[in-house]
Design an enzyme around this catalytic site. Sequence first.
Site, PDB file in Angstrom:
ATOM      1  N   ASP A  30       0.919  -0.959  -0.123  1.00 23.36           N
ATOM      2  CA  ASP A  30       0.024   0.413   0.078  1.00 23.36           C
ATOM      3  C   ASP A  30       1.209   1.423  -0.119  1.00 23.36           C
ATOM      4  O   ASP A  30       1.812   1.105   0.489  1.00 23.36           O
ATOM      5  CB  ASP A  30      -0.503   0.171   1.408  1.00 23.36           C
ATOM      6  CG  ASP A  30      -2.327   0.676   1.011  1.00 23.36           C
ATOM      7  OD1 ASP A  30      -2.693   0.278   1.655  1.00 23.36           O
ATOM      8  OD2 ASP A  30      -1.482   2.574   1.578  1.00 23.36           O
ATOM      9  N   GLY A  93     -15.760   3.005   4.042  1.00 17.92           N
ATOM     10  CA  GLY A  93     -14.640   3.911   3.745  1.00 17.92           C
ATOM     11  C   GLY A  93     -12.763   3.962   2.309  1.00 17.92           C
ATOM     12  O   GLY A  93     -12.004   3.426   2.633  1.00 17.92           O
ATOM     13  N   SER A  95     -12.363   4.131  -1.146  1.00 24.02           N
ATOM     14  CA  SER A  95     -11.705   4.993  -1.922  1.00 24.02           C
ATOM     15  C   SER A  95     -11.041   5.061  -3.418  1.00 24.02           C
ATOM     16  O   SER A  95     -11.466   5.447  -3.970  1.00 24.02           O
ATOM     17  CB  SER A  95     -10.521   5.900  -0.882  1.00 24.02           C
ATOM     18  OG  SER A  95      -9.247   5.595  -0.856  1.00 24.02           O
ATOM     19  N   HIS A 100     -10.090  -4.748  -3.231  1.00 26.97           N
ATOM     20  CA  HIS A 100      -8.957  -4.672  -2.598  1.00 26.97           C
ATOM     21  C   HIS A 100      -8.700  -5.156  -1.040  1.00 26.97           C
ATOM     22  O   HIS A 100      -9.997  -4.787  -0.087  1.00 26.97           O
ATOM     23  CB  HIS A 100      -8.528  -3.896  -2.534  1.00 26.97           C
ATOM     24  CG  HIS A 100      -8.733  -2.551  -2.226  1.00 26.97           C
ATOM     25  ND1 HIS A 100      -9.427  -1.649  -3.290  1.00 26.97           N
ATOM     26  CD2 HIS A 100      -8.135  -1.900  -1.309  1.00 26.97           C
ATOM     27  CE1 HIS A 100      -9.571  -0.714  -2.159  1.00 26.97           C
ATOM     28  NE2 HIS A 100      -9.080  -0.295  -1.184  1.00 26.97           N
ATOM     29  N   LEU A 101      -8.250  -6.695  -0.709  1.00 18.65           N
ATOM     30  CA  LEU A 101      -8.306  -7.233   0.309  1.00 18.65           C
ATOM     31  C   LEU A 101      -6.880  -5.979   0.950  1.00 18.65           C
ATOM     32  O   LEU A 101      -6.191  -6.202   0.249  1.00 18.65           O
ATOM     33  CB  LEU A 101      -7.863  -8.562   0.208  1.00 18.65           C
ATOM     34  CG  LEU A 101      -8.170  -8.927   1.709  1.00 18.65           C
ATOM     35  CD1 LEU A 101      -9.438  -8.708   2.102  1.00 18.65           C
ATOM     36  CD2 LEU A 101      -7.725 -10.582   1.687  1.00 18.65           C
TER      37      LEU A 101
HETATM   38  P1  DGP Z   1      -9.738   2.090   0.524  1.00 16.80           P
HETATM   39  O1  DGP Z   1      -9.400   3.036   1.619  1.00 16.80           O
HETATM   40  O2  DGP Z   1     -10.333   0.514   1.322  1.00 16.80           O
HETATM   41  O3  DGP Z   1     -10.526   1.812  -0.366  1.00 16.80           O
HETATM   42  O4  DGP Z   1      -7.916   2.469   0.662  1.00 16.80           O
HETATM   43  C1  DGP Z   1      -7.489   2.769  -1.074  1.00 16.80           C
HETATM   44  C2  DGP Z   1      -6.362   2.393  -0.746  1.00 16.80           C
HETATM   45  O5  DGP Z   1      -5.232   1.802  -1.943  1.00 16.80           O
HETATM   46  C3  DGP Z   1      -5.371   2.921   0.723  1.00 16.80           C
HETATM   47  O6  DGP Z   1      -4.711   2.455   1.467  1.00 16.80           O
HETATM   48  C4  DGP Z   1      -4.471   3.439  -0.226  1.00 16.80           C
HETATM   49  C5  DGP Z   1      -3.887   2.644  -1.608  1.00 16.80           C
HETATM   50  N1  DGP Z   1      -3.053   3.215  -2.564  1.00 16.80           N
HETATM   51  C6  DGP Z   1      -4.823   4.895  -3.325  1.00 16.80           C
HETATM   52  N2  DGP Z   1      -4.080   4.500  -4.424  1.00 16.80           N
HETATM   53  C7  DGP Z   1      -2.413   3.969  -5.064  1.00 16.80           C
HETATM   54  C8  DGP Z   1      -1.971   3.625  -5.409  1.00 16.80           C
HETATM   55  O7  DGP Z   1      -0.902   4.361  -6.795  1.00 16.80           O
HETATM   56  N3  DGP Z   1      -0.453   2.679  -5.116  1.00 16.80           N
HETATM   57  C9  DGP Z   1      -0.491   1.976  -3.866  1.00 16.80           C
HETATM   58  N4  DGP Z   1      -0.002   1.021  -3.504  1.00 16.80           N
HETATM   59  N5  DGP Z   1      -1.737   1.872  -3.252  1.00 16.80           N
HETATM   60  C10 DGP Z   1      -2.948   3.131  -3.196  1.00 16.80           C
END
Ligand code: DGP
Length: 114
Positions: A30, A93, A95, A100-101
């Site tokens: 992440d 929550g 976004s 995704h897990l």
């Molecule tokens: P959620 O809030 O459950 O939709 O989590 C989205 C997650 O995705 C958040 O923890 C940050 C991560 N994230 C967003 N954009 C990117 C990206 O471009 N690359 C990576 N590795 N993670 C990302």
Amino acid sequence: MTDCIFCRIAEGEISARVILETESVLAFHDLNPAAPHHALVIPRRHIATLDEAEPDDRSLLGDMMLAGAEVARQLGFAKKGYRTVLNCNHNGGQSVYHIHLHVLGGRNLSWPPG
Ligand code: DGP
């Protein structure tokens, strides 16, 4: 070209720190870690939310869970313990609208979550 950021990661158009890949799923670190270890497991195929998953997606959802467990073993925090989370829609929550897990580990995780 899709504007889904996780589809673009799955297709290699946007780079990510990949942990493991299978035919059906991809796991990567992440970008904004909420724990010392924080990985995301995504299906290669676009499904926007868990609410939109269908009975035919059963095996794909299982692949995501098993890949999450494999990530925890590979990164060395499986035995100490970890949490998997799949946020759904606004109140959950979510976004990024490609399911995704989250796989979180490396510290004690409080319960209930905020
Ligand atoms: P959620 O809030 O459950 O939709 O989590 C989205 C997650 O995705 C958040 O923890 C940050 C991560 N994230 C967003 N954009 C990117 C990206 O471009 N690359 C990576 N590795 N993670 C990302």
